[in-house]
Design an enzyme around this catalytic site. Structure first.
Site, PDB file in Angstrom:
ATOM      1  N   LYS A  16       4.414  -6.217  -1.104  1.00 22.54           N
ATOM      2  CA  LYS A  16       5.775  -5.791  -1.367  1.00 22.54           C
ATOM      3  C   LYS A  16       6.625  -6.887  -1.995  1.00 22.54           C
ATOM      4  O   LYS A  16       7.256  -6.684  -3.031  1.00 22.54           O
ATOM      5  CB  LYS A  16       6.403  -5.333  -0.051  1.00 22.54           C
ATOM      6  CG  LYS A  16       7.806  -4.853  -0.194  1.00 22.54           C
ATOM      7  CD  LYS A  16       8.429  -4.668   1.167  1.00 22.54           C
ATOM      8  CE  LYS A  16       8.650  -6.027   1.804  1.00 22.54           C
ATOM      9  NZ  LYS A  16       9.576  -5.977   2.921  1.00 22.54           N
ATOM     10  N   THR A  17       6.595  -8.045  -1.348  1.00 25.75           N
ATOM     11  CA  THR A  17       7.408  -9.151  -1.847  1.00 25.75           C
ATOM     12  C   THR A  17       7.023  -9.487  -3.281  1.00 25.75           C
ATOM     13  O   THR A  17       7.871  -9.776  -4.120  1.00 25.75           O
ATOM     14  CB  THR A  17       7.211 -10.396  -0.967  1.00 25.75           C
ATOM     15  OG1 THR A  17       7.337  -9.999   0.391  1.00 25.75           O
ATOM     16  CG2 THR A  17       8.247 -11.440  -1.276  1.00 25.75           C
TER      17      THR A  17
ATOM     18  N   ASP B  10      15.773  -4.673  -0.555  1.00 23.58           N
ATOM     19  CA  ASP B  10      14.551  -4.813   0.226  1.00 23.58           C
ATOM     20  C   ASP B  10      14.799  -4.313   1.653  1.00 23.58           C
ATOM     21  O   ASP B  10      15.938  -4.292   2.109  1.00 23.58           O
ATOM     22  CB  ASP B  10      14.152  -6.298   0.244  1.00 23.58           C
ATOM     23  CG  ASP B  10      12.747  -6.486   0.788  1.00 23.58           C
ATOM     24  OD1 ASP B  10      12.029  -5.479   0.949  1.00 23.58           O
ATOM     25  OD2 ASP B  10      12.373  -7.642   1.049  1.00 23.58           O
ATOM     26  N   GLU B  11      13.763  -3.939   2.346  1.00 19.53           N
ATOM     27  CA  GLU B  11      13.857  -3.508   3.746  1.00 19.53           C
ATOM     28  C   GLU B  11      14.882  -2.391   3.935  1.00 19.53           C
ATOM     29  O   GLU B  11      15.713  -2.447   4.833  1.00 19.53           O
ATOM     30  CB  GLU B  11      14.226  -4.691   4.653  1.00 19.53           C
ATOM     31  CG  GLU B  11      13.380  -5.931   4.451  1.00 19.53           C
ATOM     32  CD  GLU B  11      12.034  -5.879   5.159  1.00 19.53           C
ATOM     33  OE1 GLU B  11      11.647  -4.782   5.648  1.00 19.53           O
ATOM     34  OE2 GLU B  11      11.361  -6.917   5.209  1.00 19.53           O
TER      35      GLU B  11
ATOM     36  N   GLN C 257       8.353   0.649   9.604  1.00 17.87           N
ATOM     37  CA  GLN C 257       8.718  -0.678  10.091  1.00 17.87           C
ATOM     38  C   GLN C 257      10.210  -0.793  10.373  1.00 17.87           C
ATOM     39  O   GLN C 257      10.773  -1.890  10.395  1.00 17.87           O
ATOM     40  CB  GLN C 257       8.291  -1.747   9.080  1.00 17.87           C
ATOM     41  CG  GLN C 257       6.784  -1.829   8.923  1.00 17.87           C
ATOM     42  CD  GLN C 257       6.362  -2.950   7.975  1.00 17.87           C
ATOM     43  OE1 GLN C 257       6.603  -4.118   8.226  1.00 17.87           O
ATOM     44  NE2 GLN C 257       5.747  -2.573   6.865  1.00 17.87           N
TER      45      GLN C 257
ATOM     46  N   ARG D 196       1.094  -7.891  11.573  1.00 18.72           N
ATOM     47  CA  ARG D 196       1.331  -9.273  11.122  1.00 18.72           C
ATOM     48  C   ARG D 196       0.013 -10.012  10.971  1.00 18.72           C
ATOM     49  O   ARG D 196      -0.069 -11.058  10.344  1.00 18.72           O
ATOM     50  CB  ARG D 196       2.196 -10.061  12.131  1.00 18.72           C
ATOM     51  CG  ARG D 196       3.626  -9.596  12.378  1.00 18.72           C
ATOM     52  CD  ARG D 196       4.392  -9.367  11.132  1.00 18.72           C
ATOM     53  NE  ARG D 196       4.272  -7.972  10.726  1.00 18.72           N
ATOM     54  CZ  ARG D 196       4.481  -7.544   9.497  1.00 18.72           C
ATOM     55  NH1 ARG D 196       4.829  -8.369   8.556  1.00 18.72           N
ATOM     56  NH2 ARG D 196       4.342  -6.268   9.188  1.00 18.72           N
TER      57      ARG D 196
END
Length: 743
Positions: A41-42, A233-234, A264, A615
DNA sequence: CGGTAGAATATTTTT
DNA sequence: TATTCTACCG
């Protein structure tokens, strides 16, 4: 840079997959990128922004909102690499709060603020509310200040002003049912107080932006024109106001790209609403949707385990996360007798793993609540494993730092009542609580701020004893003196404040371990102002205060760079580690007690567990304890219901044979007094340091190498001023400081 | 007014 | 258990 937190490079070198590539290239119109954990994603975000710049979009016309300022910083660095364009700093990139605080400063006059408004943190807000409740003579148990604040915050997040509240029968009924009919009154008073003091709390930074845009078409138009390309983002963790602001700003060009993963979403307690993401497609027509479903991070077992868990959630976007990495090990489930044993055994596992060729930084321990870090800490410390705790108090939230910051904020904004009240009698100057209350009431009577009251005739209407009057006059004089320094650089201002108020002197006069620690923190503050003053062209107080008011980082400083990371799951968002230990999987703890009643909240806890598992790169170890210490007594627990939701094929239970006859309680572990202070050190070493000399090089346990600059033997305590290579100048008391002479 | 000792109370997560 | 609050004495 932290290598533990850097994304592994294996995704970097590969080409973008077709879906990622398409998401990067599709620049026009509304776009929704649903990005599963570990899906790059980043990378897609950074490449997308770099792509925009490379096709000729002016960086100034890009608005990129991130979840933390740290993320923004890291992304900028990567975009710079990808664009050969030094101008990436022109991109408007940061958190909602930091970006909009800058806009609000620019436009402050329009909404009845001045450009130098100050920002209240949560502690400030709660204090103000506590005071309001007291002034209204309300029962402080029914009107719990923290709860009231949470509710006010929620109102603001949902754009419910006091006025709007008045029209909502549901809300009124809720508060009546909670026996809090005065809620609205408190809410209103709180807002008035903030406004009058020229202060904003965190939520105001959003709500005021929203109002600014809503009520001023030209201003809105200005920013709509500026921000031609918007990226958030997010998005799953945005709240109502944030969502609305995005709608306002993107309305003209409609080039808005949201990135996130509904699975998430873990911040609903802060007003975040998963529906913002789910409804995006309803609001904008012709949304182009991309789904990044391949997980490049974790083994198949980890991904499958996480999928089987999240399948229990009803409210979600359909997607199939998969991994084509190795199958990997099953998740290990460990059971312990109590929390202390859990801490020790997990620490032992980590220690063993480190000895078998992995490094400390490859391991992370994740937990639901901050308080759980303690037993893990104890375990690791005993084995000599280096660790770093994320979270707890941020540096700028420490008492002594906030005290000094209150002076700085007051210099910037003389009407910041909360800051003034904080320092009215700190350091003590003979102005007690009753005096302060008298002045406060007089101020309120006239709708004045305290500073204005102190400088008006009104103050003469209050009766003080001669001595107290003298003290107040002194104080006002002192403030006038330091207020004049507003245009100096931050370092000079801080020096002046320390000098005129005698804060440091008082601490030095009473050098107990606690005060020593405070002094160390204050010199740390000195260092950061020094660095700030040297950096770039902004050495203005206003920039400094803005930056640290919104500083969310809670990292401890460490001298070593290979350490185990300890943090709450919330803080682990966006990070990855080869080995992840998730501890305390017990009903009532994870999922938390409060969330077990309501389905919606339980789903959020499940997402939280999902985040934790995903993670991991290589291996997940999950554990729980049959007994846990809470409020000073031992409580029996049951294993988390989530554990049964992970498909048994992906998880392996390893019963701890020794669990029931553990002798772990028979020997005690050295205790850490508390997190923020006191490193009590060996006083026996005292005599070694008697013959210190100026110019000697020393090695300090925290600050590393440095050279002794001055030695002061007065007041019966030897103090030395040391210039450290990496941390600048510090004053240490040799009695307490832990260091070696190295030359 | 200032400091301290003992009592009360709190643990979900944080920009 | 650890932190914050309150009451009381100097």
């Amino acid at each position: 840079m932290d290598n533990s937190l850097k994304k592994s490079d294996n995704t970097q070198k590969q080409k973008l997959n077709s879906e990622q590539f398409a998401a990067v290239q599709h620049t026009e119109g509304p776009v929704m990128i649903i990005a599963g954990p570990g899906s790059g994603k980043t990378r897609v975000i950074t490449e997308r922004i770099a792509h925009l710049i490379n096709i000729g979009i002016n960086p100034e016309n890009i608005l990129a909102l991130t979840f933390t300022n740290k993320a923004a910083k890291e992304m900028k660095a990567r975009i710079a690499d990808l664009t050969e364009n030094n101008d990436v700093f022109a991109i408007c990139m940061g958190t909602f709060h930091s970006i909009f605080s800058k806009i609000l400063r620019e436009e402050a006059h329009i909404i009845g603020y001045t450009t130098n408004f100050t920002i209240y943190d949560n502690e400030d807000s709660v204090k103000i509310i506590r005071r309001i409740i007291k002034d209204l003579n309300l029962d402080k148990d029914i009107y719990n200040a923290k709860n009231i604040f949470t509710r006010i915050s929620l109102m603001k997040n949902y754009i419910i002003s006091p006025k709007k509240y008045l029209h909502s029968e549901t809300l009124k009924k809720q508060d009546l049912n909670n026996k809090r009919p005065e809620f609205l009154n408190i809410y209103r008073k709180y807002c008035e107080s903030c406004k009058q003091s020229n202060c904003m709390d965190f939520d105001d930074l959003l709500i005021n932006t929203y109002d600014l845009f809503k009520e001023n078409e030209e201003i809105l138009n200005k920013y709509q024109t500026k921000f031609q390309y918007i990226l958030i983002d997010e998005y799953q963790d945005t709240n109502k106001v944030q969502d609305e602001i995005i709608k306002q700003v993107s309305d003209k060009n409609k080039n808005v790209c949201i990135v996130g993963d509904d699975s998430q979403s873990i911040y609903s307690f802060r007003g975040a609403n998963i529906n913002n993401m789910l409804n995006f497609k309803k609001f904008y027509s012709d949304v182009k949707e991309f789904k990044l479903e391949q997980n490049y991070r974790s083994t198949q077992n980890i991904v499958n385990a996480a999928n089987s868990l999240i399948a229990y959630n009803k409210n979600k976007i359909d997607k199939t996360i998969f991994s084509d990495k190795e199958e990997g090990e099953k998740i290990q489930l460990l059971e312990y007798y109590n929390d202390r044993e859990e801490g020790q055994k997990i620490a032992t596992l980590i220690s063993n793993s480190i000895q078998q060729s992995t490094s400390a930084s490859q391991h992370a321990v994740l937990y639901r609540t901050n308080s759980q870090s303690k037993v893990i800490e104890d375990g690791l410390r005993k084995l000599g494993v280096k660790y770093k705790i994320y979270g707890g108090l941020s540096f700028y939230q420490r008492k002594e730092i906030k005290d000094i910051m209150a002076f700085l904020k007051l210099i910037l904004n003389n009407n910041d009542d909360e800051s003034l009240l904080r320092i009215f009698n700190y350091p003590t100057r003979g102005i007690g609580l009753s005096t302060i209350n008298k002045i406060r009431l007089k101020a309120e009577e006239n709708n004045y701020t305290i500073w204005r009251t102190l400088n008006s005739e009104k103050i003469n209407e209050v009766h003080f004893t001669k001595n107290v009057k003298k003290n107040i006059d002194h104080f006002v004089e002192l403030l006038h003196t330091i207020f004049k320094s507003i245009n100096k650089n931050v370092f000079e201002i801080l020096e002046l404040v320390i000098e005129t108020t005698g804060i440091v002197r008082r601490l030095e006069d009473n050098p107990n371990p606690e005060n020593i620690n405070r002094l160390e923190n204050i010199s740390e503050l000195f260092n950061s102002t020094k660095i700030f003053s040297m950096r770039s062209n902004n050495d203005k107080l206003i920039d400094f205060i803005n930056e640290i008011s919104l500083d969310e980082s809670t990292e401890q400083k460490t001298t070593h760079n290979d350490y185990v990371s300890l943090m709450t799951i919330h803080q682990s968002k966006g990070l990855e580690f080869p080995y992840v230990y998730i501890v305390g999987l017990e009903n009532g703890l994870f999922p938390s007690q409060q969330s077990m009643r309501e389905k919606k909240q339980l789903e959020e806890e499940r997402r939280l567990f999902y985040v934790a598992i995903t993670r991991a790169i290589k291996k997940v170890i999950v554990s729980y304890s049959l007994n846990r210490f809470k409020f000073g007594s031992m409580n029996q627990t049951t294993q988390s219901l989530f554990l049964n939701e992970i498909n048994y094929y992906f998880i392996k239970t390893i019963k701890n044979q020794k669990a029931y006859k553990s002798h772990s309680t028979t020997f005690s572990i050295p205790k850490l007094n508390n997190r923020k202070l006191v490193k009590i050190t060996n006083n026996d070493h005292n005599h070694h340091y008697k013959n210190l000399q100026i110019g000697q090089n020393i090695l300090h346990n925290v600050f590393g190498k440095g050279t002794i600059k001055t030695i002061d033997n007065s007041h019966g305590n030897q103090k030395i001023k040391v210039l450290f290579l990496e941390h600048g100048e510090k004053i240490l008391l040799t009695k307490f400081a832990k260091f070696k002479i190295i030359s």
